[in-house]
Design a protein around this motif. Structure first.
Motif, PDB file in Angstrom:
ATOM      1  N   LEU A   1       0.838  -1.205   0.000  1.00  0.00           N
ATOM      2  CA  LEU A   1       0.000   0.000   0.000  1.00  0.00           C
ATOM      3  C   LEU A   1       0.863   1.242   0.000  1.00  0.00           C
ATOM      4  N   ASP A   2       1.900   1.241   0.846  1.00  0.00           N
ATOM      5  CA  ASP A   2       2.763   2.422   0.914  1.00  0.00           C
ATOM      6  C   ASP A   2       3.636   2.567  -0.315  1.00  0.00           C
ATOM      7  N   GLY A   3       3.791   1.478  -1.076  1.00  0.00           N
ATOM      8  CA  GLY A   3       4.535   1.585  -2.315  1.00  0.00           C
ATOM      9  C   GLY A   3       3.773   2.302  -3.411  1.00  0.00           C
ATOM     10  N   THR A   4       2.423   2.388  -3.264  1.00  0.00           N
ATOM     11  CA  THR A   4       1.606   3.021  -4.304  1.00  0.00           C
ATOM     12  C   THR A   4       0.820   4.223  -3.805  1.00  0.00           C
ATOM     13  N   VAL A   5       0.456   4.217  -2.518  1.00  0.00           N
ATOM     14  CA  VAL A   5      -0.414   5.268  -2.001  1.00  0.00           C
ATOM     15  C   VAL A   5       0.236   6.642  -2.086  1.00  0.00           C
ATOM     16  N   VAL A   6       1.547   6.687  -1.984  1.00  0.00           N
ATOM     17  CA  VAL A   6       2.244   7.974  -1.992  1.00  0.00           C
ATOM     18  C   VAL A   6       2.114   8.668  -3.348  1.00  0.00           C
ATOM     19  N   ASN A   7       1.994   7.893  -4.420  1.00  0.00           N
ATOM     20  CA  ASN A   7       1.917   8.497  -5.750  1.00  0.00           C
ATOM     21  C   ASN A   7       0.759   9.485  -5.865  1.00  0.00           C
ATOM     22  N   VAL A   8      -0.385   9.134  -5.281  1.00  0.00           N
ATOM     23  CA  VAL A   8      -1.549  10.013  -5.354  1.00  0.00           C
ATOM     24  C   VAL A   8      -1.302  11.320  -4.606  1.00  0.00           C
TER      25      VAL A   8
ATOM     26  N   LEU B   1      -5.253  -0.694  -4.088  1.00  0.00           N
ATOM     27  CA  LEU B   1      -6.111   0.194  -3.315  1.00  0.00           C
ATOM     28  C   LEU B   1      -5.398   1.469  -2.890  1.00  0.00           C
ATOM     29  N   GLY B   2      -4.065   1.463  -2.989  1.00  0.00           N
ATOM     30  CA  GLY B   2      -3.297   2.623  -2.547  1.00  0.00           C
ATOM     31  C   GLY B   2      -3.785   3.939  -3.123  1.00  0.00           C
ATOM     32  N   PRO B   3      -3.877   4.066  -4.440  1.00  0.00           N
ATOM     33  CA  PRO B   3      -4.365   5.323  -5.008  1.00  0.00           C
ATOM     34  C   PRO B   3      -5.791   5.666  -4.584  1.00  0.00           C
ATOM     35  N   PHE B   4      -6.635   4.645  -4.414  1.00  0.00           N
ATOM     36  CA  PHE B   4      -8.020   4.880  -4.014  1.00  0.00           C
ATOM     37  C   PHE B   4      -8.097   5.405  -2.583  1.00  0.00           C
ATOM     38  N   VAL B   5      -7.476   4.686  -1.658  1.00  0.00           N
ATOM     39  CA  VAL B   5      -7.475   5.098  -0.255  1.00  0.00           C
ATOM     40  C   VAL B   5      -6.721   6.415  -0.093  1.00  0.00           C
TER      41      VAL B   5
ATOM     42  N   GLY C   1      -6.207   8.751  -2.271  1.00  0.00           N
ATOM     43  CA  GLY C   1      -6.941   9.875  -2.841  1.00  0.00           C
ATOM     44  C   GLY C   1      -7.992  10.411  -1.904  1.00  0.00           C
ATOM     45  N   GLY C   2      -8.747   9.512  -1.261  1.00  0.00           N
ATOM     46  CA  GLY C   2      -9.767   9.952  -0.326  1.00  0.00           C
ATOM     47  C   GLY C   2      -9.189  10.663   0.880  1.00  0.00           C
ATOM     48  N   LEU C   3      -8.105  10.102   1.420  1.00  0.00           N
ATOM     49  CA  LEU C   3      -7.490  10.723   2.590  1.00  0.00           C
ATOM     50  C   LEU C   3      -6.889  12.078   2.257  1.00  0.00           C
ATOM     51  N   VAL C   4      -6.220  12.162   1.106  1.00  0.00           N
ATOM     52  CA  VAL C   4      -5.594  13.436   0.718  1.00  0.00           C
ATOM     53  C   VAL C   4      -6.651  14.511   0.459  1.00  0.00           C
ATOM     54  N   GLN C   5      -7.735  14.125  -0.209  1.00  0.00           N
ATOM     55  CA  GLN C   5      -8.727  15.119  -0.611  1.00  0.00           C
ATOM     56  C   GLN C   5      -9.609  15.570   0.551  1.00  0.00           C
ATOM     57  N   TYR C   6      -9.938  14.653   1.467  1.00  0.00           N
ATOM     58  CA  TYR C   6     -10.898  14.993   2.512  1.00  0.00           C
ATOM     59  C   TYR C   6     -10.295  15.083   3.907  1.00  0.00           C
ATOM     60  N   ALA C   7      -9.058  14.680   4.077  1.00  0.00           N
ATOM     61  CA  ALA C   7      -8.419  14.789   5.387  1.00  0.00           C
ATOM     62  C   ALA C   7      -7.069  15.487   5.225  1.00  0.00           C
ATOM     63  N   SER C   8      -5.997  14.704   5.163  1.00  0.00           N
ATOM     64  CA  SER C   8      -4.653  15.241   4.980  1.00  0.00           C
ATOM     65  C   SER C   8      -3.769  14.131   4.431  1.00  0.00           C
ATOM     66  N   TRP C   9      -2.745  14.504   3.659  1.00  0.00           N
ATOM     67  CA  TRP C   9      -1.828  13.491   3.136  1.00  0.00           C
ATOM     68  C   TRP C   9      -1.133  12.738   4.252  1.00  0.00           C
ATOM     69  N   ARG C  10      -1.073  13.333   5.435  1.00  0.00           N
ATOM     70  CA  ARG C  10      -0.398  12.670   6.557  1.00  0.00           C
ATOM     71  C   ARG C  10      -1.105  11.380   6.974  1.00  0.00           C
ATOM     72  N   TRP C  11      -2.404  11.295   6.710  1.00  0.00           N
ATOM     73  CA  TRP C  11      -3.155  10.112   7.110  1.00  0.00           C
ATOM     74  C   TRP C  11      -2.842   8.897   6.249  1.00  0.00           C
TER      75      TRP C  11
ATOM     76  N   ALA D   1      -8.575  10.520  -9.074  1.00  0.00           N
ATOM     77  CA  ALA D   1      -7.431   9.822  -9.668  1.00  0.00           C
ATOM     78  C   ALA D   1      -7.229   8.462  -9.017  1.00  0.00           C
ATOM     79  N   GLY D   2      -7.488   8.389  -7.699  1.00  0.00           N
ATOM     80  CA  GLY D   2      -7.364   7.111  -7.019  1.00  0.00           C
ATOM     81  C   GLY D   2      -8.428   6.125  -7.431  1.00  0.00           C
ATOM     82  N   ILE D   3      -9.686   6.594  -7.513  1.00  0.00           N
ATOM     83  CA  ILE D   3     -10.787   5.723  -7.920  1.00  0.00           C
ATOM     84  C   ILE D   3     -10.573   5.201  -9.340  1.00  0.00           C
ATOM     85  N   ALA D   4      -9.898   5.983 -10.158  1.00  0.00           N
ATOM     86  CA  ALA D   4      -9.674   5.585 -11.549  1.00  0.00           C
ATOM     87  C   ALA D   4      -8.951   4.253 -11.660  1.00  0.00           C
ATOM     88  N   THR D   5      -8.121   3.907 -10.670  1.00  0.00           N
ATOM     89  CA  THR D   5      -7.336   2.675 -10.740  1.00  0.00           C
ATOM     90  C   THR D   5      -8.089   1.464 -10.196  1.00  0.00           C
ATOM     91  N   LEU D   6      -9.366   1.620  -9.849  1.00  0.00           N
ATOM     92  CA  LEU D   6     -10.138   0.535  -9.254  1.00  0.00           C
ATOM     93  C   LEU D   6     -10.195  -0.738 -10.108  1.00  0.00           C
TER      94      LEU D   6
END
Length: 466
Positions: free
Chosen positions: A33-40, A158-162, A164-174, A305-310
Motif C-alpha cells: 500500500l505504501d509503495g503506491t499510495v504515496v503516488n496520489v 487500493l493505494g491510489p483509491f485510499v 486519494g480519499g485521505l488526501v482530498q478529505y483529510a490530509s496526506w499525513r493520514w 485519480a485514485g478511484i480511476a485505478t479501481l
C-alpha cells in the motif's frame, strides 16, 4: 504458537491456515500500500512542503532503496531467528516509522522517515511469504501463495483509491498514520495464531558487509539517475559500480553470504527474477506516471485519480488466485508469458489518457486489460521463484524476488523522468508532463513485452505440465 524447524503441515482451510494468510496479507499489504499510495499524494505533498521533483522522487525511492537493499538480510534473519518473530519486529518498526512520516515537517524529514519505513518493510516482507512457504502443506502452497498475492496486490492497487480519499478529505499525513491500526491487528494475529518456522541450518553470522555494499550500489545508482547532469552524479555512478563489484565478491567468497549465489544456478529461478526486474520496473513507472498524469493533465482531484485505478483492484481480487490455480495445472510458462504481453497492451491503451480525458473510453479499457494481465502473472511468478529454491531457503528466495521487484520499481522511477526529459517543477506543467507521460508509457510497454518474451524462451514447466 510454538516454533517448528522446517516445513509444517498446515492446511489452507484450517483456522491456523487462515490466520497465517491473514497476518501475512496484513503485513505485506501495508508495504505494498505504501509503495503506491504515496503516488496520489505527491502533488499535494510537493505543494504543502514546497518540495522539488527530485525530493518527490526521493520520497518514493527512499522507501524502495532501503527495502530493496536490506530485504535479503531480512530474509536471512527470518531463517535464523524465526520468520514470525522477525515479521512481528518488522511490522512494529514499520508502524513507528509510519508515525514519523505522518508527522514530518519538511521534505528532508519525510525522506529520512521513508528510508526507515523501508527498513521495517525489509524485515516483514520476506517473512510474510516465508511464513506461508514454511507452514503450509506442499499440496496447498500454490493456492495459498495465490491467495496471498491476490489479496496483497489488492492492497497495492487500493493505494491510489485510499490515498486519494485521505488526501482530498483529510490530509496526506493520514496515508501514513492509517498503517498503525493495521499493524496492531497483524501483530496480534501473528503472535496468537501463527507458528514460527526457521531454518535449523541457518548460520549464526550475518553478512553486514554485503548489506552495506548493496545499499551503496543501489543508493549510488539511484542518486546518479535522479541527479543526472549534476556535479556529483558521475562520482555516485562510480561508487555504485565499485560497490556492486564488491557485493559480488563478498557474496562469492563469504562463508555466510547474505545472498547464496548458488540458487541462481536454477534456470527457472534466474529467469523468473530477470522477468520480475523488467515487469516491476514497468509496473512501478506506470503507476507513478498515470496518477500524476490524471491530476496534472486530466484535471482530476486526488480521490478521482485514485478511484480511476479501481479496475486493477477488481481484477486482482477475483482473478489472482485463479491465475495461481491455472499455473498449478498447466505450468507457469504460458501465464508468465501472456500476462506481461496483456499488460503491455493495456499500457498502450492508456496512451489515450490526456487533456480532456474521458474515463470510460480513455482510462477504463487500458486499466482493465492491464489488471487482467497482472492477475494472470503474479501468482505463477511467485510460485515459480519459491518452487525453484529448497524449502530451507524460503526466506532468501522470497527476499531475492522482492529485492529484484523493488529494485526494478526504484530504478524505473529514478531513471524514467530524466530519460523522458522531465525535471525541476515540470511535474506541475500539463504540457511538459503530457509529453513525458507518453514517452514513459511507450518505454513501459516495451519492457513488459520483453518480459513476456523472456518468460517464453527461458521458463520451463515442471515435468508433465504444459
Amino acid at each position: 504458537m510454538s516454533e517448528v524447524a522446517g516445513c509444517a503441515q498446515v492446511r489452507l482451510g484450517s483456522p491456523v491456515g487462515r490466520a497465517v494468510i491473514t497476518a501475512a496479507v496484513l503485513g505485506s499489504g501495508m508495504t505494498l500500500l505504501d509503495g503506491t499510495v504515496v503516488n496520489v499524494a505527491l502533488r499535494t505533498i510537493g505543494r504543502d512542503l514546497d518540495a522539488s521533483l527530485a525530493q518527490l522522487q526521493w520520497i518514493t525511492n527512499g522507501y524502495l532503496l532501503s527495502l530493496a537493499s536490506l530485504i535479503l538480510l531480512g530474509g536471512s534473519l527470518g531463517d535464523r531467528f524465526g520468520r514470525r518473530r522477525v515479521f512481528v519486529i518488522g511490522t512494529v518498526w514499520f508502524a513507528v516509522a509510519s508515525l514519523a512520516c505522518g508527522l514530518a515537517p519538511t521534505p528532508v524529514v519525510l525522506i529520512v522517515a521513508r528510508v526507515l519505513q523501508g527498513v521495517g518493510a525489509a524485515l516483514l516482507t520476506p517473512g510474510s511469504l516465508a511464513m506461508i512457504q514454511g507452514t503450509f502443506h506442499r499440496d496447498d502452497r500454490a493456492q495459498a501463495i495465490g491467495s496471498w498475492s491476490g489479496l496483497g496486490s489488492i492492497a497495492a492497487a487500493l493505494g491510489p483509491f485510499v490515498g486519494g480519499g485521505l488526501v482530498q478529505y483529510a490530509s496526506w499525513r493520514w496515508i501514513f498514520l492509517i498503517n498503525l491500526p493495521v499493524a496492531v491487528v497483524a501483530v496480534v494475529v501473528a503472535q496468537r495464531r501463527v507458528p514460527d518456522t526457521r531454518d535449523p541450518e541457518a548460520p549464526d553470522e550475518f553478512d553486514v558487509t554485503g548489506a552495506l555494499l548493496a545499499t551503496l550500489a543501489l543508493g549510488g545508482t539511484t542518486y546518479a539517475l535522479i541527479e543526472w547532469g549534476g556535479p556529483v552524479a558521475p562520482w555516485a555512478a562510480v561508487l555504485a559500480a565499485l560497490a556492486g563489484l564488491g557485493f559480488w565478491w563478498v557474496e562469492r567468497t563469504s562463508r555466510h553470504p547474505m545472498l547464496e549465489l548458488g540458487i541462481f544456478a536454477d534456470r527457472n529461478f534466474s529467469a523468473a527474477n530477470a522477468m520480475t526486474l523488467l515487469v516491476y520496473a514497468a509496473l512501478g513507472a506506470v503507476l507513478f506516471f498515470l496518477v500524476l498524469q490524471l491530476q496534472t493533465v486530466g484535471g482530476y482531484g486526488p480521490l478521482r485519480a485514485g478511484i480511476a485505478t479501481l479496475p486493477i483492484t477488481l481484477c486482482m481480487l477475483f482473478l489472482a488466485a485463479r491465475g495461481g490455480a491455472l499455473a498449478a495445472r498447466i505450468g507457469p510458462r504460458l501465464p508468465m508469458t501472456v500476462g506481461p504481453l496483456v499488460m503491455a497492451g493495456g499500457t498502450l491503451l492508456l496512451l489515450r489518457a490526456g487533456p480532456g480525458v474521458n474515463y470510460w473510453t480513455d482510462v477504463l479499457p487500458g486499466l482493465t486489460v492491464f489488471g487482467l494481465g497482472l492477475a494472470l502473472m503474479v501468482a505463477p511468478l511467485t510460485a515459480t521463484v519459491l518452487a525453484s529454491a529448497p524449502d530451507e531457503h524460503a526466506g532468501i528466495a522470497s527476499g531475492v524476488n522482492n529485492a529484484v521487484a523493488r529494485s526494478g520499481s526504484l530504478l524505473a522511477v529514478a531513471a524514467l523522468p530524466v530519460a523522458v526529459g522531465l525535471s525541476g517543477a515540470e511535474y506541475a506543467d500539463p504540457v511538459a508532463f503530457d509529453a513525458a507521460y507518453r514517452s514513459a508509457a511507450m518505454v513501459c510497454a516495451a519492457l513488459l513485452a520483453f518480459g513476456g518474451a523472456l518468460s517464453w524462451v527461458t521458463i520451463r514447466n515442471p515435468s508433465g505440465r504444459g
